[in-house]
Design a protein around this motif. Structure first.
Motif, PDB file in Angstrom:
ATOM      1  N   UNK A 165       0.827  -1.204   0.000  1.00 53.05           N
ATOM      2  CA  UNK A 165       0.000   0.000   0.000  1.00 53.05           C
ATOM      3  C   UNK A 165       0.864   1.259   0.000  1.00 53.05           C
ATOM      4  N   UNK A 166       2.083   1.175   0.520  1.00 58.21           N
ATOM      5  CA  UNK A 166       3.006   2.311   0.557  1.00 58.21           C
ATOM      6  C   UNK A 166       4.129   2.165  -0.464  1.00 58.21           C
ATOM      7  N   UNK A 167       3.910   1.317  -1.445  1.00 63.77           N
ATOM      8  CA  UNK A 167       4.944   1.030  -2.441  1.00 63.77           C
ATOM      9  C   UNK A 167       5.424   2.299  -3.144  1.00 63.77           C
ATOM     10  N   UNK A 168       4.486   3.114  -3.626  1.00 59.49           N
ATOM     11  CA  UNK A 168       4.866   4.309  -4.375  1.00 59.49           C
ATOM     12  C   UNK A 168       5.659   5.285  -3.515  1.00 59.49           C
ATOM     13  N   UNK A 169       5.305   5.406  -2.237  1.00 59.36           N
ATOM     14  CA  UNK A 169       6.023   6.310  -1.351  1.00 59.36           C
ATOM     15  C   UNK A 169       7.465   5.857  -1.166  1.00 59.36           C
ATOM     16  N   UNK A 170       7.668   4.549  -1.053  1.00 60.05           N
ATOM     17  CA  UNK A 170       9.031   4.038  -0.893  1.00 60.05           C
ATOM     18  C   UNK A 170       9.847   4.262  -2.165  1.00 60.05           C
ATOM     19  N   UNK A 171       9.225   4.037  -3.315  1.00 55.63           N
ATOM     20  CA  UNK A 171       9.943   4.253  -4.570  1.00 55.63           C
ATOM     21  C   UNK A 171      10.285   5.725  -4.751  1.00 55.63           C
ATOM     22  N   UNK A 172       9.377   6.615  -4.364  1.00 58.80           N
ATOM     23  CA  UNK A 172       9.651   8.049  -4.450  1.00 58.80           C
ATOM     24  C   UNK A 172      10.839   8.413  -3.557  1.00 58.80           C
ATOM     25  N   UNK A 173      10.902   7.799  -2.361  1.00 58.01           N
ATOM     26  CA  UNK A 173      12.017   8.070  -1.454  1.00 58.01           C
ATOM     27  C   UNK A 173      13.340   7.615  -2.064  1.00 58.01           C
ATOM     28  N   UNK A 174      13.322   6.481  -2.760  1.00 55.47           N
ATOM     29  CA  UNK A 174      14.540   5.988  -3.397  1.00 55.47           C
ATOM     30  C   UNK A 174      14.955   6.858  -4.570  1.00 55.47           C
ATOM     31  N   UNK A 175      13.988   7.532  -5.195  1.00 50.33           N
ATOM     32  CA  UNK A 175      14.289   8.398  -6.337  1.00 50.33           C
ATOM     33  C   UNK A 175      14.718   9.791  -5.903  1.00 50.33           C
ATOM     34  N   UNK A 176      14.598  10.089  -4.616  1.00 54.02           N
ATOM     35  CA  UNK A 176      14.934  11.412  -4.091  1.00 54.02           C
ATOM     36  C   UNK A 176      16.440  11.512  -3.837  1.00 54.02           C
ATOM     37  N   UNK A 177      16.881  12.682  -3.389  1.00 52.62           N
ATOM     38  CA  UNK A 177      18.300  12.886  -3.069  1.00 52.62           C
ATOM     39  C   UNK A 177      18.760  11.880  -2.018  1.00 52.62           C
ATOM     40  N   UNK A 178      19.939  11.334  -2.236  1.00 50.61           N
ATOM     41  CA  UNK A 178      20.478  10.340  -1.316  1.00 50.61           C
ATOM     42  C   UNK A 178      19.968   8.944  -1.565  1.00 50.61           C
ATOM     43  N   UNK A 179      19.174   8.780  -2.621  1.00 48.45           N
ATOM     44  CA  UNK A 179      18.581   7.485  -2.918  1.00 48.45           C
ATOM     45  C   UNK A 179      19.420   6.634  -3.843  1.00 48.45           C
ATOM     46  N   UNK A 180      18.750   5.889  -4.695  1.00 47.99           N
ATOM     47  CA  UNK A 180      19.414   4.842  -5.476  1.00 47.99           C
ATOM     48  C   UNK A 180      20.407   5.398  -6.488  1.00 47.99           C
ATOM     49  N   UNK A 181      20.246   6.659  -6.889  1.00 49.62           N
ATOM     50  CA  UNK A 181      21.191   7.251  -7.840  1.00 49.62           C
ATOM     51  C   UNK A 181      22.582   7.387  -7.244  1.00 49.62           C
ATOM     52  N   UNK A 182      22.679   7.341  -5.913  1.00 49.09           N
ATOM     53  CA  UNK A 182      23.974   7.482  -5.264  1.00 49.09           C
ATOM     54  C   UNK A 182      24.796   6.205  -5.219  1.00 49.09           C
ATOM     55  N   UNK A 183      24.209   5.079  -5.631  1.00 49.95           N
ATOM     56  CA  UNK A 183      24.922   3.795  -5.610  1.00 49.95           C
ATOM     57  C   UNK A 183      25.937   3.742  -6.738  1.00 49.95           C
ATOM     58  N   UNK A 184      27.185   3.472  -6.397  1.00 53.95           N
ATOM     59  CA  UNK A 184      28.246   3.366  -7.390  1.00 53.95           C
ATOM     60  C   UNK A 184      28.543   1.951  -7.820  1.00 53.95           C
ATOM     61  N   UNK A 185      27.749   0.977  -7.333  1.00 52.09           N
ATOM     62  CA  UNK A 185      27.902  -0.433  -7.709  1.00 52.09           C
ATOM     63  C   UNK A 185      29.293  -0.976  -7.391  1.00 52.09           C
TER      64      UNK A 185
END
Length: 257
Positions: free
Chosen positions: A194-214
């Protein structure tokens, strides 16, 4: 009688958050099956350093003592890990104990994990159940999904993966590997979705998944063997799908994981 076997520890200490760290050496009598925690307990009982000087007891965090709570994380011989499962017999001496660098030091080996706990709030790392106690049992999870979800649920937010990740530092707001993996667990839950979209939005925000350098350091040090890189890849895909559906205005509120 032969000479008694001893164990030497070099512990990085810090009296308070604003003081300078320093090293202090301790030498203990060896006992079979000794781990780092039992050694620290011995130092606390008799806080005398290797010079024979009375000193203050070393401060550290611990709770369960069976690698479940994650509280006793520290760097042992330079590697972040749980001190309750670090056996002296398997460690090179002298054994160096240091607080994890990623988190501010409170005292000695005690660290402030607020950075990690604040990120748990951002990603809504819980299953909302308020008002559902009288609705009966919820929908069952498919067995295959339940099995991999169980592997993700082993995360004890110990902070070891954050310590190993080069992208988590004082100059970055990247939330860290564990916080990218946990949304996959909660989004897979029938109620948590039910909170799936909110979690995905949090990951797309600053400090989220874009910061992973693999760098994949996280999966190498995780004490529970959680497939963090697999989860990060899955959440990278999920956030991209979410972004495209949001951009094109698709009604995806009822989509499955």
């Amino acid at each position: 009688m032969g000479e008694k076997k001893t164990v030497k520890f070099i512990i990085t200490r810090q009296d308070h958050p604003d003081s300078q760290p320093y090293e202090e050496e301790f030498e203990l009598e060896y006992r079979p099956n000794m781990n780092v925690i039992s050694a620290l307990m011995e130092i606390r009982r008799n806080p005398v350093n290797a010079k024979g000087e009375k000193t203050s007891p070393v401060a550290w965090d611990m709770n369960c003592l069976e690698e479940v709570c994650g509280a006793c994380s520290m760097k042992i011989n330079g590697t972040p890990r749980q001190s309750c499962t670090a056996l002296v017999d398997k460690l090179e001496q002298p054994i160096r104990l240091q607080p994890m660098d990623t988190f501010p030091v409170v005292r000695d080996l005690v660290i402030d994990r607020s950075r990690m706990f604040d990120s748990l709030k951002r990603i809504k790392a819980w299953i909302p159940i308020d008002g559902t106690y009288d609705l009966g049992p919820g929908p069952r999870m498919p067995e295959r999904r339940r099995q991999w979800a169980y592997e993700l649920s082993k995360c004890m937010t110990c902070g070891v993966c954050l310590e190993a990740c080069p992208n988590v530092n004082s100059k970055s707001d990247f939330m860290g590997p564990a916080l990218l993996s946990l949304p996959r667990l909660y989004n897979a839950h029938p109620t948590g979705a039910m909170n799936k979209d909110e979690r995905l939005e949090a990951l797309m925000d600053d400090g989220g998944i874009a910061g992973c350098g693999n760098s994949q350091n996280c999966v190498q040090v995780c004490p529970k063997g959680i497939p963090l890189t697999t989860s990060i890849a899955a959440m990278n895909r999920a956030t991209n799908v979410h972004m495209f559906k949001k951009f094109f205005g698709s009604d995806h509120m009822v989509d499955n994981q």
